[in-house]
Design a protein around this motif. Structure first.
Motif, PDB file in Angstrom:
ATOM      1  N   GLU A  94      41.540  39.163  38.222  1.00 56.98           N
ATOM      2  CA  GLU A  94      43.231  39.329  38.000  1.00 56.98           C
ATOM      3  C   GLU A  94      42.519  40.646  37.119  1.00 56.98           C
ATOM      4  OE1 GLU A  94      46.198  41.035  37.233  1.00 56.98           O
ATOM      5  OE2 GLU A  94      46.406  39.243  38.779  1.00 56.98           O
ATOM      6  N   GLN A  95      41.875  41.942  37.447  1.00 52.08           N
ATOM      7  CA  GLN A  95      42.121  43.120  36.674  1.00 52.08           C
ATOM      8  C   GLN A  95      42.757  43.276  35.636  1.00 52.08           C
ATOM      9  OE1 GLN A  95      40.521  45.839  38.885  1.00 52.08           O
ATOM     10  NE2 GLN A  95      39.121  44.420  39.822  1.00 52.08           N
ATOM     11  N   LYS A  96      44.600  42.850  35.639  1.00 52.05           N
ATOM     12  CA  LYS A  96      45.951  43.324  34.710  1.00 52.05           C
ATOM     13  C   LYS A  96      45.373  42.373  33.329  1.00 52.05           C
ATOM     14  CE  LYS A  96      48.555  45.402  37.929  1.00 52.05           C
ATOM     15  NZ  LYS A  96      50.238  45.863  38.902  1.00 52.05           N
ATOM     16  N   LYS A  97      45.249  40.843  33.787  1.00 51.96           N
ATOM     17  CA  LYS A  97      44.981  39.944  32.733  1.00 51.96           C
ATOM     18  C   LYS A  97      43.410  39.702  32.485  1.00 51.96           C
ATOM     19  CE  LYS A  97      48.377  37.454  31.642  1.00 51.96           C
ATOM     20  NZ  LYS A  97      49.278  36.585  31.787  1.00 51.96           N
TER      21      LYS A  97
END
Length: 369
Positions: free
Chosen positions: A188-191
């Motif tokens: 989960e690269q956004k968070k």
């Protein structure tokens, strides 16, 4: 099974009575002391059928509902029911020979976790939580300077929230620490703080093999001071007796998790060194713990479940722990104001007695095979 999954076994030898609670307290209407060395816990459906056969169901139900302070043994005595008459209706009988209760005070008995069939076991989540804490300690030990900013944040939070009685005062910092150490995945690269990025998702600990009811004993909470003085409390726990062997299945998904059995045992060693230096050695009558020792379950003590001594060292760690107790509203009768003078926080070792010997609660020897 996929080729990147390694299957291992965690083996524990219980050295000090270990307690993992079900969250439930046994009512005084569920058990009786059979003698000075045994307690019997009722199988309620079977016992109730017996009560019905005696024509006492209405009176027993009134006792259950209306008599808040009633104790089972007194009710049995009033209706001339002998212990020998109901022994077949006990779910299990536990040894309790080393307990000594103070008359007139409320007695609490905390229940050990059991499966739907009444068989005791240790949840894999309890074992994994203990491993996580030791792995955190190990990572800090190997990279102390990289945690300086985090240490300053902890001190700032404690200094600026003094005595506000917030039990979750360092929850944000705790999450930040776990993210810093374990969130290495990029699922989960956004968070980055998303749980899917935690590499311990690849460290899968199953529930222990079922234990025998005969592995359970009843032990009393004892608080032992740094000078060797003891205070017994009217709190008892169902616990796994010393000498019991416990096994957990461990699966490591090597695509997600870089931790292996050598890393686990290294973290156990690192934890032991800090725990010895900053805590155990401050107590009279306790020798150093070995390098393959961990502490598991409830009643094993605050110092065994945190990273504060690893982060701050002995002297500053004592101040930090004392500040945490002040900020979270621990009652004044715990006397944490004495921690600095005693040179350790908390200044109480959580212990119990069994078979005439003094034990630290939750002390276990661990291996990974």
């Amino acid at each position: 099974m996929n080729g990147y999954q390694e299957t291992l076994t965690i083996k524990l030898k219980v050295l000090g009575p270990a307690f993992v609670g079900s969250g439930r307290e046994l009512s005084k209407k569920e058990y009786v002391f059979l003698n000075k060395s045994e307690i019997g816990v009722l199988d309620f459906p079977k016992f109730y059928n017996y009560i019905v056969s005696k024509g006492l169901s209405d009176r027993f139900e009134t006792f259950l509902v209306n008599d808040e302070r009633g104790e089972l043994y007194k009710w049995l005595y009033n209706y001339k029911i002998r212990i020998d008459d109901i022994k077949q209706y006990f779910k299990y009988i536990m040894p309790c020979g080393d307990t000594s209760l103070t008359k007139g005070n409320k007695t609490q008995i905390m229940e050990f976790v059991k499966d739907p069939y009444g068989i005791p076991y240790i949840p894999g989540s309890s074992m994994k939580g203990a491993l996580r804490n030791m792995l955190l300690n190990d990572n800090i030990s190997d990279n102390r300077t990289s945690f300086n900013t985090f240490k300053n944040n902890v001190k700032y939070t404690l200094d600026n929230n003094y005595n506000k009685r917030n039990r979750k005062i360092l929850s944000r910092e705790d999450k930040e620490l776990n993210v810093k150490v374990f969130n290495k995945l990029e699922r989960e690269q956004k968070k980055i703080d998303d749980a899917r990025n935690d590499e311990l998702a690849g460290l899968i600990v199953g529930d222990s093999k079922p234990l025998e009811i005969s592995n359970l004993i009843l032990v009393q909470k004892i608080e032992r001071g740094t000078d060797g003085t003891e205070r017994s409390l009217n709190l008892m726990r169902e616990a796994i007796k010393p000498g019991t062997l416990v096994e957990f299945p461990l699966t490591i998904d090597t695509k997600l998790c870089t931790i292996d059995k050598e890393k686990i045992m290294h973290s156990v060693k690192a934890f032991s060194q800090v725990y010895n230096e900053c805590f155990v050695r401050k107590f009279k009558g306790f020798g150093d713990i070995k390098e393959d020792i961990m502490y598991l379950g409830g009643g094993s003590g605050f110092a065994s479940k945190t990273v504060n001594y690893t982060l701050f060292g002995s002297e500053e760690g004592t101040e930090i722990n004392r500040a945490i107790f002040d900020n979270t509203g621990v009652p004044s009768n715990h006397k944490h104001n004495l921690d600095i003078h005693k040179g350790v926080s908390p200044h109480i070792m959580k212990c119990t007695r069994w078979d005439g010997k003094l034990y630290q609660m939750g002390k276990c020897r661990i291996s990974v095979e």
